[in-house]
Write a protein that holds these residues in place. Sequence first.
Motif, PDB file in Angstrom:
ATOM      1  N   GLY A   1     -79.705 -44.415  44.573  1.00  0.00           N
ATOM      2  CA  GLY A   1     -78.510 -44.116  45.204  1.00  0.00           C
ATOM      3  C   GLY A   1     -78.715 -44.073  46.658  1.00  0.00           C
ATOM      4  O   GLY A   1     -79.609 -43.811  47.222  1.00  0.00           O
ATOM      5  N   SER A   2     -77.658 -44.135  47.394  1.00  0.00           N
ATOM      6  CA  SER A   2     -77.730 -43.905  49.076  1.00  0.00           C
ATOM      7  C   SER A   2     -77.386 -42.663  49.491  1.00  0.00           C
ATOM      8  O   SER A   2     -76.323 -42.003  49.093  1.00  0.00           O
ATOM      9  CB  SER A   2     -76.669 -45.079  49.607  1.00  0.00           C
ATOM     10  OG  SER A   2     -76.559 -44.995  50.919  1.00  0.00           O
ATOM     11  N   ILE A   3     -78.344 -42.383  50.283  1.00  0.00           N
ATOM     12  CA  ILE A   3     -78.290 -41.054  51.110  1.00  0.00           C
ATOM     13  C   ILE A   3     -77.112 -40.910  52.175  1.00  0.00           C
ATOM     14  O   ILE A   3     -76.348 -39.823  52.477  1.00  0.00           O
ATOM     15  CB  ILE A   3     -79.523 -40.576  51.975  1.00  0.00           C
ATOM     16  CG1 ILE A   3     -79.502 -38.978  51.938  1.00  0.00           C
ATOM     17  CG2 ILE A   3     -79.514 -41.226  53.118  1.00  0.00           C
ATOM     18  CD1 ILE A   3     -80.941 -38.550  52.544  1.00  0.00           C
ATOM     19  N   SER A   4     -76.180 -42.098  52.301  1.00  0.00           N
ATOM     20  CA  SER A   4     -75.317 -42.104  53.350  1.00  0.00           C
ATOM     21  C   SER A   4     -73.779 -42.300  52.483  1.00  0.00           C
ATOM     22  O   SER A   4     -72.938 -42.537  53.292  1.00  0.00           O
ATOM     23  CB  SER A   4     -75.277 -43.596  53.988  1.00  0.00           C
ATOM     24  OG  SER A   4     -76.564 -43.765  54.676  1.00  0.00           O
TER      25      SER A   4
ATOM     26  N   SER B   1     -69.508 -38.676  50.185  1.00  0.00           N
ATOM     27  CA  SER B   1     -69.324 -37.421  49.059  1.00  0.00           C
ATOM     28  C   SER B   1     -70.240 -36.245  49.181  1.00  0.00           C
ATOM     29  O   SER B   1     -69.886 -35.471  48.346  1.00  0.00           O
ATOM     30  CB  SER B   1     -68.842 -38.025  47.848  1.00  0.00           C
ATOM     31  OG  SER B   1     -67.780 -38.966  47.937  1.00  0.00           O
ATOM     32  N   TYR B   2     -71.472 -36.263  49.597  1.00  0.00           N
ATOM     33  CA  TYR B   2     -72.472 -35.581  49.505  1.00  0.00           C
ATOM     34  C   TYR B   2     -72.919 -34.961  50.586  1.00  0.00           C
ATOM     35  O   TYR B   2     -73.345 -35.532  51.774  1.00  0.00           O
ATOM     36  CB  TYR B   2     -73.511 -36.176  48.743  1.00  0.00           C
ATOM     37  CG  TYR B   2     -73.181 -36.950  47.500  1.00  0.00           C
ATOM     38  CD1 TYR B   2     -72.913 -38.392  47.273  1.00  0.00           C
ATOM     39  CD2 TYR B   2     -72.465 -35.996  46.250  1.00  0.00           C
ATOM     40  CE1 TYR B   2     -72.318 -39.027  46.125  1.00  0.00           C
ATOM     41  CE2 TYR B   2     -72.179 -36.876  45.335  1.00  0.00           C
ATOM     42  CZ  TYR B   2     -72.023 -38.175  45.089  1.00  0.00           C
ATOM     43  OH  TYR B   2     -71.614 -38.943  44.062  1.00  0.00           O
ATOM     44  N   TYR B   3     -73.619 -33.718  50.746  1.00  0.00           N
ATOM     45  CA  TYR B   3     -74.648 -33.355  51.267  1.00  0.00           C
ATOM     46  C   TYR B   3     -75.939 -33.257  50.635  1.00  0.00           C
ATOM     47  O   TYR B   3     -75.932 -33.464  49.302  1.00  0.00           O
ATOM     48  CB  TYR B   3     -74.240 -31.846  51.957  1.00  0.00           C
ATOM     49  CG  TYR B   3     -73.373 -31.753  53.099  1.00  0.00           C
ATOM     50  CD1 TYR B   3     -72.061 -32.200  53.097  1.00  0.00           C
ATOM     51  CD2 TYR B   3     -73.965 -31.133  54.192  1.00  0.00           C
ATOM     52  CE1 TYR B   3     -71.299 -31.695  54.421  1.00  0.00           C
ATOM     53  CE2 TYR B   3     -73.157 -31.148  55.369  1.00  0.00           C
ATOM     54  CZ  TYR B   3     -72.035 -31.449  55.491  1.00  0.00           C
ATOM     55  OH  TYR B   3     -71.024 -31.432  56.546  1.00  0.00           O
ATOM     56  N   TRP B   4     -76.869 -33.112  51.302  1.00  0.00           N
ATOM     57  CA  TRP B   4     -78.259 -33.144  50.876  1.00  0.00           C
ATOM     58  C   TRP B   4     -79.167 -31.669  51.456  1.00  0.00           C
ATOM     59  O   TRP B   4     -78.962 -31.354  52.438  1.00  0.00           O
ATOM     60  CB  TRP B   4     -79.177 -34.449  51.240  1.00  0.00           C
ATOM     61  CG  TRP B   4     -78.471 -35.613  50.971  1.00  0.00           C
ATOM     62  CD1 TRP B   4     -77.563 -36.107  51.831  1.00  0.00           C
ATOM     63  CD2 TRP B   4     -78.360 -36.182  49.817  1.00  0.00           C
ATOM     64  NE1 TRP B   4     -76.829 -37.166  51.109  1.00  0.00           N
ATOM     65  CE2 TRP B   4     -77.352 -37.223  49.835  1.00  0.00           C
ATOM     66  CE3 TRP B   4     -79.012 -35.991  48.557  1.00  0.00           C
ATOM     67  CZ2 TRP B   4     -77.176 -38.258  48.804  1.00  0.00           C
ATOM     68  CZ3 TRP B   4     -78.926 -37.075  47.624  1.00  0.00           C
ATOM     69  CH2 TRP B   4     -77.983 -37.873  47.814  1.00  0.00           C
TER      70      TRP B   4
ATOM     71  N   GLN C   1     -84.499 -44.867  55.711  1.00  0.00           N
ATOM     72  CA  GLN C   1     -85.734 -44.606  54.463  1.00  0.00           C
ATOM     73  C   GLN C   1     -85.094 -44.004  53.274  1.00  0.00           C
ATOM     74  O   GLN C   1     -85.916 -43.496  52.493  1.00  0.00           O
ATOM     75  CB  GLN C   1     -86.672 -43.768  55.213  1.00  0.00           C
ATOM     76  CG  GLN C   1     -87.664 -44.426  56.256  1.00  0.00           C
ATOM     77  CD  GLN C   1     -88.535 -45.447  55.673  1.00  0.00           C
ATOM     78  OE1 GLN C   1     -88.853 -45.453  54.626  1.00  0.00           O
ATOM     79  NE2 GLN C   1     -88.391 -46.630  56.455  1.00  0.00           N
ATOM     80  N   ASN C   2     -83.660 -43.516  53.481  1.00  0.00           N
ATOM     81  CA  ASN C   2     -83.277 -42.775  52.225  1.00  0.00           C
ATOM     82  C   ASN C   2     -83.994 -41.389  52.026  1.00  0.00           C
ATOM     83  O   ASN C   2     -84.126 -40.953  50.712  1.00  0.00           O
ATOM     84  CB  ASN C   2     -82.977 -43.342  51.112  1.00  0.00           C
ATOM     85  CG  ASN C   2     -81.674 -43.765  50.348  1.00  0.00           C
ATOM     86  OD1 ASN C   2     -80.826 -43.635  51.108  1.00  0.00           O
ATOM     87  ND2 ASN C   2     -81.441 -43.672  49.165  1.00  0.00           N
TER      88      ASN C   2
END
Lengths: 110, 129
Positions: B27-30, B33-36, B77-78
């Motif tokens: 999946g994409s870090i971009s 809908s999400y924080y990391w 680099q995800n």
Amino acid sequence: QSVLTQPPSVSAAPGQKVTISCSGSSSNIGNNYVSWYQQLPGTAPKLLIYENNKRPSGIPDRFSGSRSGTSATLGITGLQTGDEADYYCGTWDSSLSAVVFGGGTKLTVL
Amino acid sequence: QLQLQESGPGLVKPSETLSLTCTVSGGSISSSSYYWGWIRQPPGKGLEWIGSIYYSGSTYYNPSLKSRVTISVDTPQNQFSLKLSSVTAADTAVYYCARRSLCSSTTCYGFGNGWFDPWGQGTLVTVSS
């Protein structure tokens, strides 16, 4: 000492029901959604409940969540030996501006 | 299926900087809908949130660690990374990276009402000379 208070341990027999409490305040549980996590021995935590009472896909309906005022509760019915784990509640604390977790509850299935 | 994997040194000397990277696959870090985020767990103890980052670089940090923490993101680099400076033995812990979801099937929320799912397997970092 954790902002959210959980009992250190609970136990019950296979097939029985158990509840795990998570007590907080108006700055956290009282005004923000609660999530619950299961941590089996030696593994990473896994999401069980989000938005106080919603289950992700793949989580059996034996697991349930509820919130009342400044406390939340995780319920587990039809206990299995495989449910033995540590359980954590988590939420946002608006006063601290931080994600906070309970201290964790160790479930023993006798 | 989204997977997260932590990597970095397992041993860090006191007063030095702990550096870890989380690689996201499937999946994409971009995604909007999400924080990391990073969460740690000292041996035999409970969970402690360290901080979280959005793909744009917006961050939230635990105030108790904020002065020592930097979280950064590398979208090509995800990956996202954690730096914790001036470490002591109290920073010895298993460090987990996790995705923080902000949206259910019907509604999106602010950062505070999110939840962590999935989690990486965790990596033990020991602070010792």
